[in-house]
Scaffold this active site. Structure first.
Site, short mmCIF file in Angstrom:
data_model
loop_
_atom_site.label_atom_id
_atom_site.label_comp_id
_atom_site.label_asym_id
_atom_site.label_seq_id
_atom_site.Cartn_x
_atom_site.Cartn_y
_atom_site.Cartn_z
N CYS A 2 55.55 102.85 57.96
CA CYS A 2 54.95 103.57 56.84
C CYS A 2 56.01 103.73 55.75
O CYS A 2 57.16 103.42 55.94
CB CYS A 2 54.51 104.96 57.29
SG CYS A 2 53.43 104.97 58.72
N ARG A 27 54.95 98.48 52.92
CA ARG A 27 55.28 98.96 54.27
C ARG A 27 54.04 99.45 55.01
O ARG A 27 54.08 99.68 56.22
CB ARG A 27 56.30 100.10 54.20
CG ARG A 27 57.63 99.76 53.57
CD ARG A 27 58.55 100.96 53.54
NE ARG A 27 58.75 101.48 54.87
CZ ARG A 27 59.68 101.00 55.71
NH1 ARG A 27 60.45 99.99 55.34
NH2 ARG A 27 59.82 101.49 56.91
N TRP A 75 50.84 103.15 57.77
CA TRP A 75 50.48 101.96 58.56
C TRP A 75 50.17 102.50 59.94
O TRP A 75 51.07 102.84 60.71
CB TRP A 75 51.63 100.96 58.60
CG TRP A 75 51.30 99.74 59.39
CD1 TRP A 75 51.59 99.49 60.70
CD2 TRP A 75 50.59 98.60 58.93
NE1 TRP A 75 51.10 98.28 61.09
CE2 TRP A 75 50.48 97.70 60.02
CE3 TRP A 75 50.03 98.23 57.73
CZ2 TRP A 75 49.83 96.46 59.92
CZ3 TRP A 75 49.40 97.00 57.63
CH2 TRP A 75 49.30 96.14 58.71
N ASN A 101 57.49 108.58 59.33
CA ASN A 101 57.40 107.14 59.61
C ASN A 101 58.04 106.94 60.97
O ASN A 101 59.19 107.29 61.18
CB ASN A 101 58.16 106.32 58.55
CG ASN A 101 58.25 104.86 58.94
OD1 ASN A 101 57.39 104.34 59.66
ND2 ASN A 101 59.33 104.19 58.54
N GLY A 102 57.28 106.41 61.93
CA GLY A 102 57.85 106.17 63.27
C GLY A 102 56.81 106.51 64.33
O GLY A 102 55.63 106.66 64.04
N GLU A 487 51.31 74.72 65.31
CA GLU A 487 51.75 75.84 64.46
C GLU A 487 52.87 75.38 63.52
O GLU A 487 52.87 75.71 62.34
CB GLU A 487 52.21 77.01 65.33
CG GLU A 487 52.78 78.21 64.58
CD GLU A 487 51.83 78.83 63.56
OE1 GLU A 487 50.63 78.49 63.56
OE2 GLU A 487 52.29 79.61 62.72
N LYS A 491 52.60 75.51 59.43
CA LYS A 491 53.62 76.20 58.62
C LYS A 491 54.12 75.28 57.51
O LYS A 491 54.19 75.63 56.35
CB LYS A 491 54.78 76.65 59.50
CG LYS A 491 54.47 77.82 60.40
CD LYS A 491 54.50 79.15 59.70
CE LYS A 491 53.22 79.81 59.37
NZ LYS A 491 52.04 79.78 60.11
N GLU A 494 51.35 74.38 54.86
CA GLU A 494 50.75 75.44 54.04
C GLU A 494 51.74 76.05 53.04
O GLU A 494 51.32 76.63 52.05
CB GLU A 494 50.14 76.53 54.91
CG GLU A 494 51.11 77.44 55.62
CD GLU A 494 50.40 78.58 56.32
OE1 GLU A 494 49.45 79.16 55.78
OE2 GLU A 494 50.80 78.90 57.45
N HIS A 510 47.78 56.96 71.71
CA HIS A 510 46.34 56.78 71.42
C HIS A 510 46.07 56.71 69.93
O HIS A 510 44.98 57.04 69.48
CB HIS A 510 45.55 57.92 72.07
CG HIS A 510 45.72 57.98 73.55
ND1 HIS A 510 45.10 57.10 74.41
CD2 HIS A 510 46.51 58.78 74.31
CE1 HIS A 510 45.49 57.37 75.65
NE2 HIS A 510 46.33 58.39 75.62
N LYS A 609 46.05 85.78 51.94
CA LYS A 609 46.60 86.32 53.19
C LYS A 609 45.49 86.59 54.19
O LYS A 609 45.67 86.42 55.38
CB LYS A 609 47.38 87.61 52.92
CG LYS A 609 48.03 88.22 54.17
CD LYS A 609 48.97 87.26 54.83
CE LYS A 609 49.46 87.76 56.18
NZ LYS A 609 50.16 86.69 56.95
C1 AGP Z 1 48.62 81.15 58.95
O1 AGP Z 1 49.95 80.95 58.49
C2 AGP Z 1 47.63 81.30 57.83
N1 AGP Z 1 48.02 82.31 56.93
C3 AGP Z 1 46.20 81.38 58.30
O2 AGP Z 1 45.94 80.24 59.07
C4 AGP Z 1 45.82 82.63 59.17
O3 AGP Z 1 46.46 82.54 60.41
C5 AGP Z 1 44.29 82.60 59.37
O4 AGP Z 1 43.68 82.73 58.11
C6 AGP Z 1 43.80 83.71 60.31
O5 AGP Z 1 44.07 84.96 59.74
P1 AGP Z 1 43.95 86.26 60.66
O6 AGP Z 1 44.95 86.09 61.76
O7 AGP Z 1 44.27 87.38 59.75
O8 AGP Z 1 42.56 86.32 61.20
#
Ligand code: AGP
Length: 614
Positions: A2, A27, A75, A101-102, A487, A491, A494, A510, A609
């Protein structure tokens, strides 16, 4: 985590508090509140669920005057984000207010003791218990506020940064910290307190960083006094801030993503806190306890998620099948929701989501519930839509993840899924005691092993530099490292916009091996384990076609190191736990690649996000 902010001096407190909270919203931002003491001695508290802008709207016609005040942006860790759980919290008499906060780990036992002495509580928070305890001691022992705070903190187990304000003492603020950050700004004739220097720096560059188990007695117009929990005065050092505002919010890192990559030892540790107990040798995951009978009889588990969370689900598939011997399916939520899937009433569906707001995942949950399945959640945001839509579940305690590219959320999700798999295996008796304890104690070492991998940052930066102009990349892994290949590829693509694909290493023959030439970097997880020799063969196939191998290997490896063009040595761990540390090099690689390519690391093009739309 927080955000806390406080002020005492000659200026109006409210504008300073609000601006400070807006600086601290990174935060935590599920609720916010302020308290001011005005010149007549009225204590005015305004707090509510939502962002700081909602608080401003809520308080706009109220009395916000006063030159002493405290503020908080939350948070949630204990108690849903709502008005009553938001800070500041009142003492029993409502004369004392506090922000925190904690986490107070022993708040429940303290609360029971206070209830026996007639205390009544309005919220579900640990914070409210602490401010009641402070007043109980102050009144019962006839202590001054500062000494009462010290006495109360000697009874507390946990982490805290708190600021306490007493209606009957308008010239004093008491601040204390342990395990959570706190900075005190010293102005010409005023004091500023905050979780970091971002709310302070525009007023003064002279700061004192409070140390653990220190209590600051802040009196208007007086020298700052700091005492320890033995109630002894300690010297303090005033430092001059050199960081600029923007870098303070990122904890001194250039981007939130890098800060969050480096937070992983802490976020993994926090995600195990209260669930993995090396003293009792037991793993207890709350979200599983409530459904043990169902897991005992479960014939199938279905993970639904998107993106990185879907990759965490794939790791979960290997863990749950290997350890708990339950068939697992991992579904893209966006496909699952439209596919008219067959769902049985004794299915257990687990939705994985960092934001807890992903529309496709939410829709998949509703579909599963409509078919009578039990639906649990693994979320990072307390009180999020997905957390509230499921029948139960477990939170990852990774703290807010601001960078669009998910990093600490992934390792926190895999941590919680690992603990869930072990808890269920124990319930189902599918694991020997020795194997259970072997994994339990190895999990305890993961945060320090992540710290070891983070020390490879410079080497990984060089690798990124060598490959920053590539147009394509291939990521390979076998077994539980296959999801890490996916993954790593996600990364890179994206945030650096380099096209990258993840594949099970054995799949090369394959089709994808046709892509191999000297211009194609191949990133391979080749750590020790049952598949090691097979991965070695895959590496040889790539080398035979002039492909370039960058391999993550177990420290001390010799065989792959001789073959690979570049080797990244990570600490040895149990094969099933490798994803928790082998993902770190790929996170750092994507970060540095993006920076070198001039990309917007924290807000990559075309991405959000949280994907709250279909
Ligand atoms: C991952 O780096 C991306 N930002 C994206 O794939 C994300 O994981 C996906 O949109 C799922 O989001 P969520 O975990 O908030 O559900």
């Amino acid at each position: 985590m927080c955000g806390i902010v406080a002020y005492i001096g000659k200026r109006e407190a409210y504008p300073i508090l609000i601006k400070g909270l807006q600086r601290l919203e990174y935060r935590g931002y599920d609720s916010a509140g302020v308290a001011m003491l005005n010149a007549k001695g009225d204590l005015n508290v305004y707090k509510r669920k939502g962002k700081v802008t909602d608080l401003i709207e809520f308080a706009k016609d109220e009395d916000k005057s006063g030159n002493i005040g405290i503020g908080h942006t939350r948070w949630a860790t204990h108690g849903e984000p709502n008005d009553v759980n938001s800070h500041p919290h009142y003492s029993q008499s409502k004369n004392i207010v506090m922000i925190h906060n904690g986490i107070i780990e022993n708040y429940a036992s303290i609360k029971e003791g206070l209830k026996k002495r007639g205390h009544t509580f309005l919220s579900q928070t640990d914070t409210e218990v602490l401010v009641h305890l402070i007043e109980q001691i102050k009144e019962h022992e006839g202590m001054k506020l500062g000494h009462a705070v010290i006495a109360a903190l000697n009874q507390v187990i946990g982490a805290y940064s708190i600021v306490v304000m007493d209606k009957n003492d308008p010239d004093t603020l008491i601040a204390a910290k342990k395990g959570s950050p706190m900075v005190i700004g010293i102005g010409a004739d005023d004091f500023f307190i905050a979780s970091d220097a971002s709310p302070i720096i525009e007023y003064t560059k002279n700061v004192v960083y409070l140390e653990d188990e220190q209590v600051a007695i802040i009196r208007r117009g007086k020298e700052l006094k700091i005492r320890n929990l033995k109630d002894k005065e300690v010297t303090h050092y005033v430092q001059e801030l050199t960081l600029e505002l923007e870098s303070i919010e990122k904890g001194g890192y250039d981007h939130f993503m890098l800060k969050e990559i480096y937070e992983q030892p802490k976020s993994v540790r926090d995600s195990m806190r209260g669930r993995l107990n090396t003293t009792s040798g037991l793993i207890t995951v709350g979200g599983i306890v409530d459904h043990e009978k169902k897991f005992e009889k479960a014939k199938r588990i279905i993970f639904v998620a998107c993106g990185t969370s879907w990759h965490a689900g794939l790791v979960g598939e290997y863990l749950f099948e290997e350890l708990a011997r339950i068939p697992v399916e991992v579904e893209y939520a966006s496909e699952f929701r439209y596919r008219n899937p067959i769902i049985y009433q004794d299915d257990i569906v687990i939705a994985i989501s960092q934001s807890g707001e992903t529309a496709d995942t939410l829709a998949a949950i509703e579909l599963a519930k409509s078919k009578g399945a039990t639906v649990l959640g693994v979320c990072n945001v307390v009180g999020s839509s997905i957390a509230r839509a499921t029948h139960g579940g477990s939170y990852t305690h990774a703290g807010p993840e601001i960078g669009v590219a998910s990093t600490k959320a992934f390792t926190a999700q895999v941590t919680v899924l690992t603990l869930m798999a072990l808890h269920i295996a124990k319930v189902r008796g599918t694991l020997t005691e020795s194997r259970y304890h072997q994994l339990l104690y190895e999990m305890e070492t993961i945060p320090s092993k992540i710290e070891e991998v983070l020390k490879l940052n410079d080497q990984i930066k060089e690798i990124a530099y060598a490959h920053k102009d590539t147009n394509n990349a291939l990521y390979l892994g076998r077994g539980v490292s296959f999801p890490v290949a996916l993954e790593g590829a996600l990364k890179l693509k994206e945030i650096s916009y380099i096209h990258a694909e993840g594949y099970p290493a054995a799949e090369m023959k394959h089709g994808p091996i046709a892509l191999i030439d000297e211009a194609m970097p191949v990133f391979v997880i080749a750590t020790k384990g049952a598949n090691y020799e097979k991965v070695v063969s895959n590496i040889q196939e790539v080398k035979a076609r002039k492909g370039k191998i960058i391999a993550v290997v177990t420290a001390g490896d010799k065989e792959v190191k001789e073959m690979a063009d570049i080797s990244i040595e990570i600490p040895e761990t149990d094969e099933l736990l490798v994803p928790l540390i082998s993902v770190i090099p790929w996170q750092l690689l994507s970060y540095h690649s993006a920076v070198m390519r001039g990309c917007n690391v924290d807000q990559p093009r075309n991405l959000a996000k949280s994907v709250t739309v279909e």
